[in-house]
Design a protein around this motif. Structure first.
Motif, PDB file in Angstrom:
ATOM      1  N   LEU A   1      14.792 -38.488 -67.270  1.00 31.83           N
ATOM      2  CA  LEU A   1      13.756 -39.220 -66.557  1.00 31.83           C
ATOM      3  C   LEU A   1      12.565 -38.293 -66.385  1.00 31.83           C
ATOM      4  O   LEU A   1      12.685 -37.220 -65.778  1.00 31.83           O
ATOM      5  N   TYR A   2      11.420 -38.674 -66.954  1.00 34.34           N
ATOM      6  CA  TYR A   2      10.191 -37.897 -66.831  1.00 34.34           C
ATOM      7  C   TYR A   2       9.319 -38.562 -65.774  1.00 34.34           C
ATOM      8  O   TYR A   2       9.174 -39.789 -65.757  1.00 34.34           O
ATOM      9  N   VAL A   3       8.710 -37.752 -64.904  1.00 34.35           N
ATOM     10  CA  VAL A   3       7.905 -38.273 -63.805  1.00 34.35           C
ATOM     11  C   VAL A   3       6.477 -37.758 -63.925  1.00 34.35           C
ATOM     12  O   VAL A   3       6.255 -36.549 -64.067  1.00 34.35           O
ATOM     13  N   THR A   4       5.519 -38.696 -63.879  1.00 36.90           N
ATOM     14  CA  THR A   4       4.099 -38.341 -63.881  1.00 36.90           C
ATOM     15  C   THR A   4       3.414 -39.063 -62.728  1.00 36.90           C
ATOM     16  O   THR A   4       3.964 -40.007 -62.150  1.00 36.90           O
TER      17      THR A   4
ATOM     18  N   VAL B   1       4.537 -34.346 -62.787  1.00 40.27           N
ATOM     19  CA  VAL B   1       4.815 -34.088 -61.377  1.00 40.27           C
ATOM     20  C   VAL B   1       5.998 -33.130 -61.298  1.00 40.27           C
ATOM     21  O   VAL B   1       7.035 -33.361 -61.931  1.00 40.27           O
ATOM     22  N   ASP B   2       5.840 -32.056 -60.535  1.00 40.40           N
ATOM     23  CA  ASP B   2       6.920 -31.085 -60.352  1.00 40.40           C
ATOM     24  C   ASP B   2       8.075 -31.775 -59.620  1.00 40.40           C
ATOM     25  O   ASP B   2       7.887 -32.326 -58.541  1.00 40.40           O
ATOM     26  N   VAL B   3       9.259 -31.761 -60.216  1.00 41.39           N
ATOM     27  CA  VAL B   3      10.420 -32.433 -59.636  1.00 41.39           C
ATOM     28  C   VAL B   3      11.391 -31.460 -58.970  1.00 41.39           C
ATOM     29  O   VAL B   3      12.523 -31.831 -58.654  1.00 41.39           O
ATOM     30  N   THR B   4      10.944 -30.222 -58.716  1.00 47.70           N
ATOM     31  CA  THR B   4      11.788 -29.260 -58.011  1.00 47.70           C
ATOM     32  C   THR B   4      12.191 -29.848 -56.666  1.00 47.70           C
ATOM     33  O   THR B   4      11.338 -30.308 -55.906  1.00 47.70           O
TER      34      THR B   4
ATOM     35  N   GLY C   1      13.520 -28.746 -65.206  1.00 48.81           N
ATOM     36  CA  GLY C   1      12.277 -28.090 -65.588  1.00 48.81           C
ATOM     37  C   GLY C   1      11.106 -29.047 -65.609  1.00 48.81           C
ATOM     38  O   GLY C   1      11.252 -30.224 -65.903  1.00 48.81           O
ATOM     39  N   ALA C   2       9.958 -28.522 -65.265  1.00 47.31           N
ATOM     40  CA  ALA C   2       8.694 -29.260 -65.253  1.00 47.31           C
ATOM     41  C   ALA C   2       8.833 -30.602 -64.535  1.00 47.31           C
ATOM     42  O   ALA C   2       9.154 -30.641 -63.358  1.00 47.31           O
ATOM     43  N   ASN C   3       8.658 -31.697 -65.267  1.00 49.30           N
ATOM     44  CA  ASN C   3       8.678 -33.027 -64.653  1.00 49.30           C
ATOM     45  C   ASN C   3       9.877 -33.856 -65.107  1.00 49.30           C
ATOM     46  O   ASN C   3       9.839 -35.077 -65.075  1.00 49.30           O
TER      47      ASN C   3
END
Length: 130
Positions: free
Chosen positions: A52-55, A62-65, A88-90
């Motif tokens: 799942l990629y989030v923008t 968008v940082d998903v940490t 990692g990343a988004n």
């Protein structure tokens, strides 16, 4: 099969894929893209990987940490839940048991960003062979 599993499966089958409020229906990674609250979510199935990629609204990653996510998947007439972990990343990633090829996979994701309420996104992925 538990009643709750049947209920989720029925909801997935009956749920229409939402109209896209803005932007492309396909994300930058080749998966279907839809709105998830204030975010855009793109779902990619690669073998048994669920990503799942989030923008944001401007399609910036968008940082998903610290985010939590779960995917409820209906494939081959079976429902399964997959926990998606930040990768990692988004991206949030998990492993499903999708088996051989299938005509259609329906997925509902629940995404909880740190300090925010959960948001849902619904996807329907066409033929996905292995």
């Amino acid at each position: 099969m538990k009643f709750s599993t049947l209920l989720v499966a029925a909801a997935l089958v009956a749920a229409p894929v939402p109209a896209f409020a803005d932007g492309a229906k396909t994300g930058t990674h080749g998966g279907p893209r839809t709105d998830a609250g204030p975010y855009h979510a793109e779902l990619v199935l690669q073998g048994n990987d669920v990503v799942l990629y989030v923008t944001d609204g401007a399609d910036k990653p968008v940082d998903v940490t610290g985010a939590k996510a779960e995917a409820t998947i209906l494939a081959n007439k079976q429902t399964q839940k997959v926990t998606l972990e930040p990768a990692g990343a988004n991206a949030l990633k998990g492993k499903a048991k999708l088996g051989e090829s299938h005509d259609s996979v329906k997925v509902v994701t629940a995404l909880t960003m740190p300090g925010q309420k959960p948001v849902q996104a619904r996807f329907e992925v066409g033929h996905a062979g292995h």
